[in-house]
Every structure is written in structure tokens, then in C-alpha cells.
Write an enzyme that holds these catalytic residues in place. Structure first.
Site, mmCIF file in Angstrom:
data_model
loop_
_atom_site.group_PDB
_atom_site.id
_atom_site.type_symbol
_atom_site.label_atom_id
_atom_site.label_comp_id
_atom_site.label_asym_id
_atom_site.label_seq_id
_atom_site.Cartn_x
_atom_site.Cartn_y
_atom_site.Cartn_z
ATOM 1 C CE LYS A 183 -2.140 -1.301 3.782
ATOM 2 N NZ LYS A 183 -1.441 -2.554 4.140
ATOM 3 N NE ARG A 232 -4.598 -1.036 10.032
ATOM 4 C CZ ARG A 232 -3.384 -1.029 9.548
ATOM 5 N NH1 ARG A 232 -3.361 0.439 9.117
ATOM 6 N NH2 ARG A 232 -2.354 -1.631 9.333
ATOM 7 N NE ARG A 288 7.689 -2.714 6.456
ATOM 8 C CZ ARG A 288 6.422 -2.609 6.357
ATOM 9 N NH1 ARG A 288 6.030 -1.822 5.177
ATOM 10 N NH2 ARG A 288 6.012 -2.900 7.415
ATOM 11 N NE ARG A 341 6.333 -0.728 10.072
ATOM 12 C CZ ARG A 341 5.325 -0.439 9.549
ATOM 13 N NH1 ARG A 341 5.292 0.184 8.338
ATOM 14 N NH2 ARG A 341 4.060 -1.074 9.750
ATOM 15 N NE ARG A 371 1.818 -5.213 11.072
ATOM 16 C CZ ARG A 371 2.809 -4.822 10.203
ATOM 17 N NH1 ARG A 371 4.039 -5.285 10.644
ATOM 18 N NH2 ARG A 371 2.776 -4.241 9.141
#
Ligand code: AP5
Length: 219
Positions: A18, A93, A130, A163, A174
Site C-alpha cells: 500500500k 481499517r 523490509r 520496524r 497483524r
């Protein structure tokens, strides 16, 4: 696209791309990219009251309360740079947030929700790989798009970090929250005829071509 006046929502599981696609759309359409995750991470970095509360939830992969998030988005989209439209990444969300957004829409053109469809094993892999720049927030993928120097951002020389919520157990939490709270939004926007579904696999450039084609087909 014919008109720059766009009012877009990007949907998809954590790691679907996203933020990556929103960045490309921002350049293409010349409208702001609003990432609620980035707004919250800035609050965490500043050590604000909101940041301290949000961090406890974010580090566990849980959602920040709906009324807080709707308030943040209300304030952000009232800014002059959002007059011609905006791209929402990470909001709404949950169903209450989607209903809250409908009430904030004002005189904007109808909302289009772009859903990035990526298998869950692929998103788990992407998130584990990431790294993000603390300074300019550029994202890297350790194997597909690594920085030239390990740990250093090519763009601004900033420090790259992983992160807290990209650690294995938090990724699983998540994904569960996504399935329970956010996936129902696909039906919500489909019912309104506002959903563009895009295959989110392949390179970011390939996905972007599909996103633009999906938006053009609606124009
Ligand atoms: P947020 O920051 O919104 O995280 P997220 O939705 O989990 O999404 P991500 O940023 O992890 O992934 P993405 O889909 O943007 O993918 P990206 O482009 O980065 O939210 C974090 C937390 O904040 C939440 O858990 C919650 O606690 C809180 N929060 C935020 N908004 C909230 C709200 N509205 N309500 C309540 N709480 C809220 O890409 C991922 C990786 O894949 C990158 O490394 C990238 O380089 C790579 N990649 C991208 N595209 C491709 C591709 N095509 N091929 C290969 N790799 C790719």
C-alpha cells in the site's frame, strides 16, 4: 488519468504494498499520500501522549481506537493540500472507520478503494525483508531492493531500521487483526460499486501499471 481530483483508499494486508503504490500514485496524480501508520510513527518518535499510547498497541499489532484515527484523518484532510484529493494508506481499517470516513467526505469526488491482493505467505516474506529509513522513510527490501551500503539509506544517508511490528510474532498478530477488522471492508466497498481489485504480486512497477489500468477503466 483525466482529472487529478482523486479520492483514493488503498486496501490490502500488511505488506501488500500500500505504501509503495501510494508513493507512486502521489507522484503520478500530484495529490498527498496520507499514511496513518507514518503519522502514528511520527507521534511515537516525538514522544507525544498519543505516540506513547499508540506504541503499546502498534508493537503488539493491535489497532489504535477508531475515534482517535477518525479524528487524525479529519484534521489531516481538512488541510489545503487535500483540496484536490488525497490517497489514504492504512485508513480506513475497520467498518466504523469506513463509516466515519463517509461522513467526512465533503464535496470530494466519489471514493475509489483499490485493493491489493497478495497471498499471505508473500506478505510475511516481504515484511521480514523490509528496512525503512528513519529520515526520509524510503523502504528497502533486503533481497529485491537492497541499499547500496548495508544499513544506510541511498537517498538521504539516514539510518535503516526494522520496524518493531515487522518481527515474526507481531506480523502474525497483524495478519489476524487484518482478517478480522479490515478484510470486511472489501465487501463494504464492493457493495457501493467503489472497489478496484488488483493483483498485487510481481514487481512494484507491474503492480502500479495494473493499479493505473484499474483506475482508468473506471474513469
Ligand atoms: P501501517 O503502517 O499502516 O502498516 P500496515 O497496514 O500493516 O502496512 P505496511 O506499512 O506494513 O505495509 P504496506 O502494505 O504499506 O506495504 P509496503 O509498501 O510498506 O500500520 C502500522 C500500525 O499502526 C498498525 O498495526 C496499527 O497498530 C496502527 N495503525 C495505522 N493505521 C491505523 C488505523 N487506521 N487504525 C488503527 N490503527 C492504525 O511494502 C512492504 C514491503 O514489501 C517493503 O519492503 C516494500 O519495499 C516491499 N514491496 C512493496 N511492493 C512490492 C512488490 N510488488 N514486490 C516485492 N516487494 C514489494
Amino acid at each position: 488519468m483525466g482529472s487529478n481530483r482523486s479520492h483514493l483508499v488503498l486496501l490490502g494486508p500488511p505488506g501488500a504494498g500500500k505504501g509503495t503504490q501510494a508513493g507512486l500514485l502521489r507522484k503520478e496524480l500530484g495529490i498527498p499520500h496520507i499514511s496513518t501508520g507514518d503519522i502514528l510513527r511520527d507521534e511515537v518518535q516525538r514522544g507525544s501522549e498519543l505516540g506513547i499510547k499508540a506504541k503499546q498497541l502498534m508493537d503488539r499489532g493491535q489497532l489504535v481506537p477508531d475515534d482517535v484515527m477518525v479524528g487524525i484523518v479529519r484534521e489531516r484532510i481538512a488541510a489545503p493540500d487535500c483540496k484536490e484529493g488525497f490517497i489514504l494508506d492504512g485508513f480506513p481499517r475497520s467498518l466504523p472507520q469506513a463509516v466515519g470516513l463517509e461522513k467526512l467526505d465533503g464535496d470530494l469526488p466519489p471514493l475509489v478503494a483499490v485493493s491489493l491482493d497478495v497471498p499471505l505467505d508473500e506478505v510475511v516474506h516481504r515484511l521480514g525483508q523490509r528496512r525503512t529509513c528513519r529520515g526520509c522513510k524510503t523502504m528497502y527490501h533486503l533481497t529485491l531492493n537492497p541499499p547500496e551500503t548495508e544499513g544506510v539509506c541511498d537517498r538521504c544517508g539516514g539510518d535503516l531500521y526494522q520496524r518493531e511490528d515487522d518481527k515474526k510474532d507481531v506480523i502474525q498478530a497483524r495478519l489476524k487483526v487484518y482478517q478480522r477488522e479490515t478484510e470486511p471492508l472489501l465487501g463494504f466497498y464492493r457493495e457501493r460499486g467503489a472497489l478496484v481489485e488488483v493483483d498485487g504480486t510481481g514487481s512494484a512497477a507491474e503492480v502500479f501499471r495494473r493499479v493505473l489500468a484499474g483506475l482508468e477503466a473506471r474513469a
